[in-house]
Design an enzyme around this catalytic site. Sequence first.
Site, PDB file in Angstrom:
ATOM      1  N   ASP A  39      14.191 -11.786  -0.097  1.00 52.79           N
ATOM      2  CA  ASP A  39      14.030 -13.040  -0.842  1.00 52.79           C
ATOM      3  C   ASP A  39      14.608 -14.217  -0.072  1.00 52.79           C
ATOM      4  OD1 ASP A  39      12.796 -11.719  -2.855  1.00 52.79           O
ATOM      5  OD2 ASP A  39      14.562 -11.587  -4.156  1.00 52.79           O
ATOM      6  N   ASP A 120      -4.306   5.497 -11.315  1.00 55.97           N
ATOM      7  CA  ASP A 120      -5.061   5.002 -12.465  1.00 55.97           C
ATOM      8  C   ASP A 120      -5.069   3.479 -12.455  1.00 55.97           C
ATOM      9  OD1 ASP A 120      -6.588   5.135 -14.672  1.00 55.97           O
ATOM     10  OD2 ASP A 120      -4.994   5.727 -16.046  1.00 55.97           O
ATOM     11  N   LYS A 320      -8.177  16.608 -12.903  1.00 57.17           N
ATOM     12  CA  LYS A 320      -7.454  15.703 -13.804  1.00 57.17           C
ATOM     13  C   LYS A 320      -6.233  16.378 -14.437  1.00 57.17           C
ATOM     14  CE  LYS A 320      -9.388  12.325 -15.338  1.00 57.17           C
ATOM     15  NZ  LYS A 320     -10.279  11.214 -15.398  1.00 57.17           N
TER      16      LYS A 320
END
Length: 676
Positions: A39, A120, A320
């Site tokens: 940062d 996903d 799956k």
Amino acid sequence: MSNGQDLRKRVEELRERIRYHNYRYYALDDPEISDAEYDELFRELQALEAAHPELASPDSPTARVGFPPLEAFDVFEHPVPMLSLENAMNEGEMIEFHQRVQRMLGVVEGIDYTAEPKMDGLAVELLYENGRLSRAGTRGDGYRGEDVTPNVKTIRAIPWTLFALPNAPPIPSLLTVRCEVFMNRKDFQDLNRHREAQGEPLFANPRNAAAGSLRQLDSAITAQRRLKAYCYGVGVLEGLRLETQWDLLNALKQWGLPVNPLSRLCHGLRQALDYYRELERKRPELPYEVDGVVYKVNRLDWQHILGEKTRSPRWAIAYKFPAHVAETRLVDIQVQVGRTGVLTPVALLEPVSLAGVVIRRATLHNMDEIERKDIRIGDHVIVRRAGDVIPEVVRPLEEKRNGSERRFVMPARCPACQGTVVRLSGEAVHRCMNRSCPAQIEGALRHFASREAMNIEGLGKKIIHLLVERGMVHQPADLYRLTEADLVTLPGFAEKSAANLIGAIQKSREPDLPSFLYALGIPLVGSHLAAVLAERFKSFEALRATSYEDLVAAEGVGNKVAESVRRYFENEDNEKAIQALLKIGVQPKALMPEMVSQDMHDFWQGKTVVLTGTLKSMTRDEATERLRRAGARVSSSVSGKTDVVIMGENPGSKLQKAQALGVAVMDEKTFLRHLA
Ligand code: IVH
């Protein structure tokens, strides 16, 4: 810094270092410096660029905060179609897949597979020309998606420029990379928490949040959403020959692209199945949602021999994971009152961990559901989360009953106001009939203030609750009478925040007509129908004065909606609330004729469409009717012939089938856009 040259050097150095650390962090998952140190570099660069605009560059890592908003997305044509995957739901189907591969190749031993976590999210294709990211598009129907280049450019994990590490294969002059863009669970929860506070609709799951974030016309919004990406394949690969999928994943990594570090090379079926079990064990601890494992035959020449079916390759399969389920006890059933007075039973559960999230509540939908499933208070129950926010009670475990369980009875009085509760004939739901029920008032105000309605920023759930509880607001018009002096009496308000909220309320005085109609909360009139009504009647006065006959005659308005609109305007309380709004100076803008949108019906011509789940903006009959009028064939089951599946809330097995077959799935918002 003494002179311009030193300055320029420092800026370049900072950019280089930030790019390098982006790569360590996102591509290698192996940061060398802390977030704080990163940062600091970033802020130094921002400060230098701000102080010396002549040094600014569109290539700078600081430019990832967004680009000028778009009017609409362009079409992105995939140079090589983006196929879908066939699913295996159990080990048997995995074995069948392997045997088919053996048979077709005429080989028994030595078949290796890459195993990659099936992220996903949503599939995106990145186009690199001479190593520079030039365009990016969503998968869409596999052939054509939407050009989301500015949005993708805000994703820090995705490099704008590729570079080859020593020993890496040369970067192809033309390269398209396929990746899955996703959102970490934690970022998804933060986002929803923020949206809830703002009174904005919540995303159902991280996938929807990722998709919604990527499909923003304003990339500055995407930039705030902390999207991530993992790359898993290529479409076009010019001037480079690779032997295996594993080499390809390594090449992508060496060019600076993020590849999931959990990917593995498995020798044979045994190792492939071991990997599945291993990943399933890790699944709850992963920071993101994974819905299975993608296996690909490693040798590319073998992939070529196996070839493709219309929608999916024969050399790959997605094995799956089962949906997340857990057992717990249903301690009590609470009743929630919505803005239209509908009472929704909610199960209070003994806290249970499901996919890394602690679940305490689950929806029970309505009384019919409770009876159909025979769910009783005190039952041991199975709860399920399909990656969704709202978990569901699947069924009770009857064998665990000990006789102490009680049947749930819908209260005869509203839990919020003690008003009478009735169940109207033909309705599945119970309603509180008291129009001044505080729960309904709060619900109506939340709806009124929400983004798609009057868009009053900062007027969230908590503030509305305080305003209603203290009797400061009874109806929407009261909002416009509030002063800063009123607000500073509320806990958590300072002068500044009070002034901001009053400003936001006053700014909403001239809504456009569709937003205003939607804000009123007329039963059955969602944002889409509000737009349809606005388009047809042009002004609020015209709509208010119109007859049932004129309403049903309007395209897209069925008899139920027409009836509901008439009933709404004939109701004395509604009339008073509207009068009050108009009197206090809320003025919906009439629609100009040129704002009327063009006919997009060609899109539907000849398409076979299937509806699943509950649409928010219209009934299934209405949707069917509108699709038919637009030239589509509406069918009740999904097959290889289906072109589009339209998905509402709580979609059923049709969605799974569509996904399994690789049929395009469209959410409600997109559907409405394509109907508008
Ligand atoms: S390969 C021809 N690999 O799953 C191969 N897909 O059902 C096509 N996905 O649209 C896809 N992780 O959105 C592949 N490692 C992975 C993946 C992956 C997630 C998604 C992708 C694709 C869908 C296929």
